[in-house]
Enzyme design. Structure first.
Site, PDB file in Angstrom:
ATOM      1  N   GLY A 105       1.293   5.515   4.362  1.00 26.23           N
ATOM      2  CA  GLY A 105       1.445   5.607   4.994  1.00 26.23           C
ATOM      3  C   GLY A 105      -0.289   5.644   5.190  1.00 26.23           C
TER       4      GLY A 105
ATOM      5  CG  ASP B 188      -4.756   2.626  -3.888  1.00 25.22           C
ATOM      6  OD1 ASP B 188      -4.742   2.797  -3.127  1.00 25.22           O
ATOM      7  OD2 ASP B 188      -5.658   1.572  -3.401  1.00 25.22           O
TER       8      ASP B 188
ATOM      9  CE  LYS C 259      -0.810   5.782   0.758  1.00 21.33           C
ATOM     10  NZ  LYS C 259      -1.782   6.296   2.166  1.00 21.33           N
TER      11      LYS C 259
ATOM     12  CG  HIS D 118      -1.935   1.431   1.307  1.00 21.93           C
ATOM     13  ND1 HIS D 118      -2.847   1.302   0.116  1.00 21.93           N
ATOM     14  CD2 HIS D 118      -1.881   1.876   2.017  1.00 21.93           C
ATOM     15  CE1 HIS D 118      -3.153   2.654   0.474  1.00 21.93           C
ATOM     16  NE2 HIS D 118      -2.675   3.492   1.495  1.00 21.93           N
TER      17      HIS D 118
ATOM     18  NE  ARG E 100      13.809  20.210  16.366  1.00 21.69           N
ATOM     19  CZ  ARG E 100      13.904  21.248  16.471  1.00 21.69           C
ATOM     20  NH1 ARG E 100      13.860  20.533  18.426  1.00 21.69           N
ATOM     21  NH2 ARG E 100      13.969  22.082  15.935  1.00 21.69           N
TER      22      ARG E 100
END
Length: 319
Positions: free
Chosen positions: A155, A179, A161, A140, A245
């Site tokens: 995600g 997809d 997406k 996916h 980060r």
């Protein structure tokens, strides 16, 4: 995963010539990607003859066969032409011996040819057969080509997406699959992704429905497949979760036991995900070429800390 490939499919995909046996192209099936070059078999040694493989004859094999008598050549080639042998293949544009045509025709085996050198021809056919016969899985996500780099965007549903992929296409990048992405392992370190035929070139956008990217943006906006070099996982931002980060933590995700580099991007209102993913792809390419901005920053920071410590020590000594 396909269990087999017809010889006709192989001929069409690799642009082979058909010397004889056109009528057998659909009957003969290739079930292995390995190719056999029958060296020992031409001497009469058949103890370990891989009869279920394509038999590839290069300059060496053809030259050796021509030194035999016609009767001996026919006898050997008849033993090689089994009911499981997909095809005889001759490289370098060499002429197939008449006895090869005779033996192959009797066993309903096509004889094929190519002008490519033997090694290149072998690699071409093996690569094609590997791609067709390899085990396939569905994942996916959305697969996009960004500056020649295959980026798989993953995600949860509704995270954005497809919308991100649409903006990437508008920015000049190319869509491979939306997809659902069919993936297979091409070799020990290479994972290739493609769209299922029914979803090829299509993109689903909530509120708009299904759009045809090739018709709207042109043929340059799509690709059939690409190597997956990077996975970008989109995750909804939450205050209680800490995200990397500096980019110093290296993540990977296994696909067919092959580790693929992965980064996690927090999704938050106001963030332009398309630009972030585009820069992530460029940064990944820079790292692959030997430049790592994070390591450079950490190195400079350490030098600055050491310099400040030395300055403080000198100041204390002067007092």
């Amino acid at each position: 995963m396909a269990d087999s490939v017809t010889v006709r499919q192989l001929v069409k995909a690799t642009k082979l010539e058909v010397y004889s046996g056109e009528e057998y192209l659909d009957q003969r099936q290739v079930v292995l990607s390995d190719i056999s070059r029958p060296g020992l078999e031409l001497t009469g040694y058949f103890n370990y003859y891989p009869h279920e493989r394509i038999q590839l004859f290069g300059r060496t094999e053809i030259s050796f066969a021509r030194n035999m008598s016609s009767e001996e050549r026919l006898l050997i080639l008849k033993r090689m032409a089994t009911e499981d042998t997909p095809a005889f293949l001759v490289s370098r544009g060499l002429e197939a011996p008449a006895e090869m045509i005779t033996a192959a025709t009797a066993a309903h085996i096509p004889v094929l040819g190519s002008r490519l050198p033997t090694t290149r021809l072998s690699s071409l056919i093996t690569e094609y057969l590997d791609s067709q016969l390899a085990e396939r899985r569905s994942m996916h996500g959305v697969l996009v080509d960004i500056y020649g780099l295959g980026v798989l965007i993953t995600g949860d549903s509704g995270v954005g997406k497809s919308e991100t992929a649409l903006e990437l296409v508008q920015r000049g990048h190319r869509l491979i699959a939306d997809d659902r992405v069919d993936v297979y392992q091409q070799d020990e370190q290479t994972i290739v992704g493609a769209a299922p035929p029914i979803l090829s070139h299509l993109l689903e956008i909530r509120g708009l429905g299904i759009i045809d990217v090739m018709n709207l943006f042109g043929a340059g906006a799509v690709r059939e497949d690409t190597t997956i070099s990077l996975i970008v996982h989109l995750e909804n931002w939450t205050p209680d979760k800490t995200f990397d980060r500096l980019g110093s933590g290296e993540q990977t995700q296994l696909i067919f036991d092959v580790p693929v580099p992965k980064i996690t991007v927090p999704v938050k209102v106001g963030r332009n995900l398309a630009i972030i993913i585009e820069v992530a792809a460029m940064n990944f390419r820079a790292k692959s070429m030997g430049y790592d901005a994070t390591k450079t920053f950490e190195k400079n920071l350490n030098h600055l800390i050491e310099h400040n410590e030395e300055t403080d020590q000198n100041s204390s000594g002067d007092k």
